[in-house]
Design a protein around this motif. Structure first.
Motif, PDB file in Angstrom:
ATOM      1  N   LEU A   1      37.927  45.449  47.069  1.00 42.67           N
ATOM      2  CA  LEU A   1      37.193  44.456  48.392  1.00 42.67           C
ATOM      3  C   LEU A   1      36.312  43.490  47.933  1.00 42.67           C
ATOM      4  O   LEU A   1      36.643  42.533  48.143  1.00 42.67           O
ATOM      5  CB  LEU A   1      37.142  45.307  49.957  1.00 42.67           C
ATOM      6  N   GLY A   2      35.914  43.493  47.672  1.00 44.39           N
ATOM      7  CA  GLY A   2      34.969  42.196  46.834  1.00 44.39           C
ATOM      8  C   GLY A   2      35.269  41.609  45.735  1.00 44.39           C
ATOM      9  O   GLY A   2      35.143  39.751  45.752  1.00 44.39           O
ATOM     10  N   GLU A   3      36.430  42.136  45.320  1.00 49.83           N
ATOM     11  CA  GLU A   3      38.017  41.532  44.174  1.00 49.83           C
ATOM     12  C   GLU A   3      38.466  41.016  45.237  1.00 49.83           C
ATOM     13  O   GLU A   3      39.750  41.127  44.275  1.00 49.83           O
ATOM     14  CB  GLU A   3      37.797  41.526  43.062  1.00 49.83           C
ATOM     15  N   ASN A   4      38.816  40.993  46.842  1.00 50.31           N
ATOM     16  CA  ASN A   4      39.577  40.843  47.322  1.00 50.31           C
ATOM     17  C   ASN A   4      41.093  42.229  46.560  1.00 50.31           C
ATOM     18  O   ASN A   4      42.184  41.696  46.906  1.00 50.31           O
ATOM     19  CB  ASN A   4      40.579  39.436  47.107  1.00 50.31           C
ATOM     20  N   ALA A   5      40.399  42.779  46.381  1.00 51.08           N
ATOM     21  CA  ALA A   5      41.542  43.760  46.072  1.00 51.08           C
ATOM     22  C   ALA A   5      42.672  43.477  44.849  1.00 51.08           C
ATOM     23  O   ALA A   5      43.711  44.054  44.731  1.00 51.08           O
ATOM     24  CB  ALA A   5      42.039  44.482  47.190  1.00 51.08           C
ATOM     25  N   ASP A   6      41.812  42.319  43.639  1.00 54.63           N
ATOM     26  CA  ASP A   6      43.013  41.845  42.890  1.00 54.63           C
ATOM     27  C   ASP A   6      43.099  42.419  41.370  1.00 54.63           C
ATOM     28  O   ASP A   6      41.736  42.796  40.984  1.00 54.63           O
ATOM     29  CB  ASP A   6      42.485  40.709  43.048  1.00 54.63           C
ATOM     30  N   PRO A   7      43.543  43.264  41.274  1.00 57.23           N
ATOM     31  CA  PRO A   7      44.157  44.519  39.922  1.00 57.23           C
ATOM     32  C   PRO A   7      43.728  43.877  38.642  1.00 57.23           C
ATOM     33  O   PRO A   7      42.990  44.607  38.063  1.00 57.23           O
ATOM     34  CB  PRO A   7      45.581  44.982  40.104  1.00 57.23           C
TER      35      PRO A   7
ATOM     36  N   ALA B   1      40.158  44.706  37.173  1.00 57.33           N
ATOM     37  CA  ALA B   1      40.446  45.365  35.252  1.00 57.33           C
ATOM     38  C   ALA B   1      39.204  44.696  34.554  1.00 57.33           C
ATOM     39  O   ALA B   1      38.719  45.131  34.136  1.00 57.33           O
ATOM     40  CB  ALA B   1      41.829  45.084  35.150  1.00 57.33           C
ATOM     41  N   ALA B   2      39.437  42.931  34.788  1.00 57.95           N
ATOM     42  CA  ALA B   2      38.658  42.547  33.849  1.00 57.95           C
ATOM     43  C   ALA B   2      36.698  42.588  33.900  1.00 57.95           C
ATOM     44  O   ALA B   2      36.156  43.100  33.387  1.00 57.95           O
ATOM     45  CB  ALA B   2      38.451  41.455  34.152  1.00 57.95           C
ATOM     46  N   MET B   3      36.310  42.478  35.374  1.00 58.18           N
ATOM     47  CA  MET B   3      35.387  43.149  36.030  1.00 58.18           C
ATOM     48  C   MET B   3      34.761  44.139  36.118  1.00 58.18           C
ATOM     49  O   MET B   3      34.075  45.052  34.704  1.00 58.18           O
ATOM     50  CB  MET B   3      35.171  42.686  37.855  1.00 58.18           C
TER      51      MET B   3
ATOM     52  N   GLN C   1      47.193  46.535  27.068  1.00 58.06           N
ATOM     53  CA  GLN C   1      46.395  47.614  27.516  1.00 58.06           C
ATOM     54  C   GLN C   1      46.022  46.610  29.189  1.00 58.06           C
ATOM     55  O   GLN C   1      45.449  47.797  29.702  1.00 58.06           O
ATOM     56  CB  GLN C   1      45.645  47.700  26.447  1.00 58.06           C
ATOM     57  N   PHE C   2      45.886  45.758  28.467  1.00 60.07           N
ATOM     58  CA  PHE C   2      45.122  44.987  29.778  1.00 60.07           C
ATOM     59  C   PHE C   2      46.149  45.310  31.236  1.00 60.07           C
ATOM     60  O   PHE C   2      45.126  45.608  32.092  1.00 60.07           O
ATOM     61  CB  PHE C   2      44.631  43.246  29.664  1.00 60.07           C
ATOM     62  N   TYR C   3      46.997  45.398  31.217  1.00 58.16           N
ATOM     63  CA  TYR C   3      47.862  44.972  31.941  1.00 58.16           C
ATOM     64  C   TYR C   3      47.860  46.901  32.817  1.00 58.16           C
ATOM     65  O   TYR C   3      48.049  47.232  33.655  1.00 58.16           O
ATOM     66  CB  TYR C   3      49.276  44.264  32.353  1.00 58.16           C
TER      67      TYR C   3
ATOM     68  N   PHE D   1      46.050  50.456  37.380  1.00 60.79           N
ATOM     69  CA  PHE D   1      45.337  51.611  37.637  1.00 60.79           C
ATOM     70  C   PHE D   1      44.542  51.224  39.075  1.00 60.79           C
ATOM     71  O   PHE D   1      45.188  51.926  40.509  1.00 60.79           O
ATOM     72  CB  PHE D   1      43.722  51.869  37.013  1.00 60.79           C
ATOM     73  N   PHE D   2      44.135  49.760  39.918  1.00 61.24           N
ATOM     74  CA  PHE D   2      44.014  49.604  40.492  1.00 61.24           C
ATOM     75  C   PHE D   2      44.973  48.320  41.568  1.00 61.24           C
ATOM     76  O   PHE D   2      44.647  48.089  42.681  1.00 61.24           O
ATOM     77  CB  PHE D   2      42.359  48.156  40.283  1.00 61.24           C
TER      78      PHE D   2
END
Length: 175
Positions: free
Chosen positions: A126-132, A136-138, A165-167, A172-173
């Motif tokens: 939630l700290g990243e606003n559930a932004d996949p 992923a980056a963090m 690979q990033f996507y 996963f998120f």
């Protein structure tokens, strides 16, 4: 890669003296230098096991949980004003106090779902606003030591990470 022989030719560091050890372990574990009476008690303790006993004592000190909660809060960018932030902070502190293994704590934060009231570790997501993409980056940078941000827009120019690979990792998120 021959991992079994990796590092065999590295020089072994010399053992540091007791006072240097004492100072370092105090700073690392509880965030301060030892007081004079603590130095004297350490010097008077039996040499054979004083280092181990000191570490055990400092791990039981409440300042250990305080110091390492702050460290992990910085590492995973806990924001108390974000949804689930305070619950995540309490979760991290409790995990440290309970000596929860690091891999277990990380797994719980990364793979959590639910509401912060029932699953405080969900505050990580939630700290990243559930932004996949942000997660992923963090997550890659924080827990894998790899910067994947470049691969969000294009194949990484200096590393072997591909945009695909990033996507896949961000998936996963995803919801």
């Amino acid at each position: 890669i021959d991992l079994e022989n990796k590092g065999r030719d590295l020089p072994v560091a010399k053992e540091i003296n007791d006072l240097a050890y004492l100072r370092r372990v105090y700073i690392d574990l509880v965030g301060r230098i030892p007081r004079m009476e603590e130095i004297q008690a350490y010097i008077q303790a039996p040499k054979a096991d004083r280092r181990v006993k000191l570490v055990d004592t400092l791990l039981a000190d409440e300042r250990f949980s305080d110091r390492w909660t702050v460290f992990f809060a910085d590492m995973v960018r806990i924001r108390s004003n974000a949804q689930g932030g305070n619950q995540l902070l309490a979760y991290v502190r409790n995990s440290i106090e309970e000596a929860k293994p690091y891999d277990e704590m990380v797994r719980e934060m990364v793979a959590s779902n639910g509401h912060p009231g029932n699953a405080p570790e969900v505050g990580y997501i939630l700290g990243e606003n559930a932004d996949p993409m942000a997660l992923a980056a963090m997550t890659a940078q924080t827990f894998l030591g790899v910067r994947l941000q470049c691969a969000q827009c294009h194949d990484h120019p200096f590393d072997h990470w591909k945009q695909k690979q990033f996507y896949e990792f961000a998936g996963f998120f995803g919801k």
